[in-house]
Motif scaffolding. Structure first.
Motif, mmCIF file in Angstrom:
data_model
loop_
_atom_site.group_PDB
_atom_site.id
_atom_site.type_symbol
_atom_site.label_atom_id
_atom_site.label_comp_id
_atom_site.label_asym_id
_atom_site.label_seq_id
_atom_site.Cartn_x
_atom_site.Cartn_y
_atom_site.Cartn_z
ATOM 1 N N ALA A 80 20.588 -8.352 39.641
ATOM 2 C CA ALA A 80 21.439 -9.080 40.404
ATOM 3 C C ALA A 80 22.148 -8.678 41.313
ATOM 4 O O ALA A 80 23.163 -8.741 42.009
ATOM 5 N N TRP A 81 21.187 -9.002 42.780
ATOM 6 C CA TRP A 81 21.134 -8.839 44.292
ATOM 7 C C TRP A 81 22.710 -9.736 44.587
ATOM 8 O O TRP A 81 22.774 -10.988 44.364
ATOM 9 N N LYS A 82 23.611 -9.484 45.349
ATOM 10 C CA LYS A 82 25.166 -10.006 45.838
ATOM 11 C C LYS A 82 24.839 -10.981 46.496
ATOM 12 O O LYS A 82 23.596 -10.542 47.724
ATOM 13 N N THR A 83 24.953 -12.085 46.437
ATOM 14 C CA THR A 83 24.609 -13.349 47.821
ATOM 15 C C THR A 83 25.378 -13.637 48.183
ATOM 16 O O THR A 83 26.465 -13.299 48.256
ATOM 17 N N THR A 84 24.805 -14.236 49.702
ATOM 18 C CA THR A 84 26.186 -14.777 50.368
ATOM 19 C C THR A 84 25.120 -16.430 50.439
ATOM 20 O O THR A 84 24.354 -16.939 50.599
ATOM 21 N N THR A 85 26.849 -17.287 50.183
ATOM 22 C CA THR A 85 26.165 -18.088 50.489
ATOM 23 C C THR A 85 26.289 -19.248 51.608
ATOM 24 O O THR A 85 27.006 -18.967 52.330
ATOM 25 N N VAL A 86 25.209 -20.471 51.698
ATOM 26 C CA VAL A 86 24.803 -20.803 53.004
ATOM 27 C C VAL A 86 24.350 -22.320 52.553
ATOM 28 O O VAL A 86 24.542 -22.820 51.237
ATOM 29 N N GLY A 87 24.665 -23.267 53.834
ATOM 30 C CA GLY A 87 24.286 -24.650 53.175
ATOM 31 C C GLY A 87 22.302 -24.580 53.798
ATOM 32 O O GLY A 87 22.017 -23.936 54.404
ATOM 33 N N ASN A 88 22.121 -25.812 53.880
ATOM 34 C CA ASN A 88 20.874 -25.878 54.367
ATOM 35 C C ASN A 88 20.946 -25.509 55.412
ATOM 36 O O ASN A 88 19.161 -25.027 56.108
ATOM 37 N N GLY A 114 16.413 -6.163 72.317
ATOM 38 C CA GLY A 114 15.569 -7.620 72.603
ATOM 39 C C GLY A 114 14.656 -7.624 71.285
ATOM 40 O O GLY A 114 14.264 -6.205 70.644
ATOM 41 N N ALA A 115 14.081 -8.792 71.301
ATOM 42 C CA ALA A 115 13.196 -9.385 70.833
ATOM 43 C C ALA A 115 11.873 -9.941 71.487
ATOM 44 O O ALA A 115 12.154 -10.692 72.075
ATOM 45 N N ASP A 116 10.697 -9.909 70.863
ATOM 46 C CA ASP A 116 9.456 -10.798 71.290
ATOM 47 C C ASP A 116 9.884 -11.807 70.723
ATOM 48 O O ASP A 116 9.143 -12.984 71.335
ATOM 49 N N PHE A 117 10.287 -11.415 69.106
ATOM 50 C CA PHE A 117 10.328 -13.306 68.098
ATOM 51 C C PHE A 117 11.327 -12.379 66.747
ATOM 52 O O PHE A 117 11.168 -11.053 66.536
ATOM 53 N N LEU A 118 11.900 -13.551 66.258
ATOM 54 C CA LEU A 118 12.332 -13.192 64.749
ATOM 55 C C LEU A 118 11.648 -14.301 63.989
ATOM 56 O O LEU A 118 11.839 -15.300 64.638
ATOM 57 N N ARG A 119 10.616 -13.928 63.037
ATOM 58 C CA ARG A 119 10.051 -15.240 62.236
ATOM 59 C C ARG A 119 10.877 -15.116 60.868
ATOM 60 O O ARG A 119 11.477 -13.511 59.958
ATOM 61 N N VAL A 120 11.193 -15.896 60.437
ATOM 62 C CA VAL A 120 12.451 -16.316 58.861
ATOM 63 C C VAL A 120 11.618 -17.174 58.167
ATOM 64 O O VAL A 120 10.589 -18.040 58.408
ATOM 65 N N TYR A 121 11.552 -16.553 56.613
ATOM 66 C CA TYR A 121 10.828 -17.386 55.750
ATOM 67 C C TYR A 121 12.280 -17.796 54.659
ATOM 68 O O TYR A 121 13.067 -16.893 54.528
ATOM 69 N N VAL A 122 12.097 -18.244 54.005
ATOM 70 C CA VAL A 122 13.060 -18.495 52.430
ATOM 71 C C VAL A 122 11.609 -18.802 51.430
ATOM 72 O O VAL A 122 11.054 -18.992 50.992
ATOM 73 N N SER A 123 12.651 -17.314 50.298
ATOM 74 C CA SER A 123 11.270 -17.652 48.427
ATOM 75 C C SER A 123 11.694 -19.115 48.590
ATOM 76 O O SER A 123 12.624 -20.353 48.060
ATOM 77 N N LYS A 124 9.785 -19.131 47.834
ATOM 78 C CA LYS A 124 9.957 -20.322 47.449
ATOM 79 C C LYS A 124 10.782 -21.131 46.066
ATOM 80 O O LYS A 124 11.271 -20.218 45.893
ATOM 81 N N ASN A 125 10.920 -22.455 45.783
ATOM 82 C CA ASN A 125 11.264 -22.981 44.668
ATOM 83 C C ASN A 125 10.555 -22.476 43.065
ATOM 84 O O ASN A 125 9.417 -22.057 43.663
ATOM 85 N N GLY A 126 11.196 -21.331 42.280
ATOM 86 C CA GLY A 126 10.517 -21.131 41.195
ATOM 87 C C GLY A 126 10.307 -20.033 41.433
ATOM 88 O O GLY A 126 10.429 -18.809 40.020
ATOM 89 N N TYR A 127 10.555 -19.269 41.990
ATOM 90 C CA TYR A 127 10.742 -17.500 42.401
ATOM 91 C C TYR A 127 11.876 -17.353 42.036
ATOM 92 O O TYR A 127 12.546 -17.990 42.258
ATOM 93 N N ASN A 128 11.676 -16.215 41.398
ATOM 94 C CA ASN A 128 13.341 -15.781 40.698
ATOM 95 C C ASN A 128 13.567 -14.171 41.449
ATOM 96 O O ASN A 128 12.459 -13.162 40.989
ATOM 97 N N SER A 149 15.530 -27.429 54.140
ATOM 98 C CA SER A 149 15.916 -28.498 53.272
ATOM 99 C C SER A 149 15.437 -28.463 51.227
ATOM 100 O O SER A 149 14.562 -27.779 51.686
ATOM 101 N N GLY A 150 16.427 -28.309 50.111
ATOM 102 C CA GLY A 150 15.694 -28.174 49.498
ATOM 103 C C GLY A 150 15.404 -27.019 48.557
ATOM 104 O O GLY A 150 15.052 -27.376 46.907
ATOM 105 N N TYR A 151 16.541 -26.743 48.926
ATOM 106 C CA TYR A 151 16.572 -25.020 48.034
ATOM 107 C C TYR A 151 17.888 -25.399 47.796
ATOM 108 O O TYR A 151 19.003 -25.509 48.350
ATOM 109 N N THR A 152 18.313 -24.758 46.376
ATOM 110 C CA THR A 152 19.063 -24.434 45.716
ATOM 111 C C THR A 152 19.156 -23.347 45.010
ATOM 112 O O THR A 152 18.596 -22.304 44.807
#
Length: 223
Positions: A125-133, A146-160, A193-196
């Motif tokens: 039960a990690w504490k979460t930050t509320t965000v929108g889409n 500095g950064a060569d780049f930053l890469r962003v992922y979101v955990s899939k729907n169905g992953y708990n 989009s599509g995450y809740t």
């Protein structure tokens, strides 16, 4: 008749220039690459990475037994290794050459493959930050590499996140930024989009000054 006061210099007279020399040397060493503050880097402070959240919320109160009930995942992390939180800015690995997935086994993504930070991989039960889409990602880099780049992922729907360690197969790739010049604060927008509900935002930062890779998990609630 005037008495002669010109005896040998006192011990403190010798120590004053010595102390001054030590201070100057400490300052010079602290400015050298790879020393002192240069060992400090950064993390994602918005939405807060797991170690940063625990440090921010409990760093000044980390012995408070109330943490066990109010923030159990931070409690277990402090019990496992408090240094994980004290050094929230230094979770780096050198020389991966962009081979992040090959070098980081499933279940070790949130710790960036570092055994000392294994508590960050634990589901719960990690504490979460509320965000929108659409939300912003904020990297704070103390040393302005500095950064060569930053890469962003979101955990899939169905992953708990409450019951599963994070693996590469649990991630949806969202975006990769371009280069950023050296700065202490780097902020950019992310569109999804599509995450809740509870998800993990997983970020890779490829720093520009050396081949240093950072990976973090930030817990969010999509509302």
């Amino acid at each position: 008749m005037r008495s002669d006061q010109s005896g040998p210099p006192s011990r403190s007279a010798f120590h004053r220039p010595l102390r001054a020399l030590v201070l100057v040397l400490a300052l010079v060493i602290g400015l050298l690459p790879g020393a002192g503050a240069a060992q400090a880097h950064g993390t994602i402070v918005g939405p807060a990475s797991r170690a940063y959240h625990c440090w921010q919320a409990w760093g000044n109160n980390h012995t408070n037994p109330a943490m066990q009930q109010q923030d159990p995942m931070c409690w277990q992390a402090f019990q496992a290794n408090a240094d994980t939180m004290w050094n929230w800015m230094s979770a780096l690995r050198d020389g991966l050459g962009g081979n992040y997935q090959a070098a980081t086994p499933d279940g070790q993504l949130c710790s960036n493959g570092l055994a000392r930070n294994n508590s960050l991989n634990q589901p719960g039960a990690w504490k979460t930050t509320t965000v929108g889409n659409n939300f912003s990602v904020h990297l704070y880099d103390q040393a302005s590499h500095g950064a060569d780049f930053l890469r962003v992922y979101v955990s899939k729907n169905g992953y708990n996140p409450a019951t599963q360690r994070l693996g590469w197969g649990n991630l949806d790739f969202i975006t990769q930024t371009g280069r950023y010049a050296p700065a202490q604060n780097i902020t950019f927008n992310v569109s999804t989009s599509g995450y809740t509900g509870h998800h993990i935002v997983f970020v890779i930062w490829q720093a520009s000054h050396l081949d240093q890779a950072y990976m973090w998990c930030s817990d969010v609630t999509f509302a």
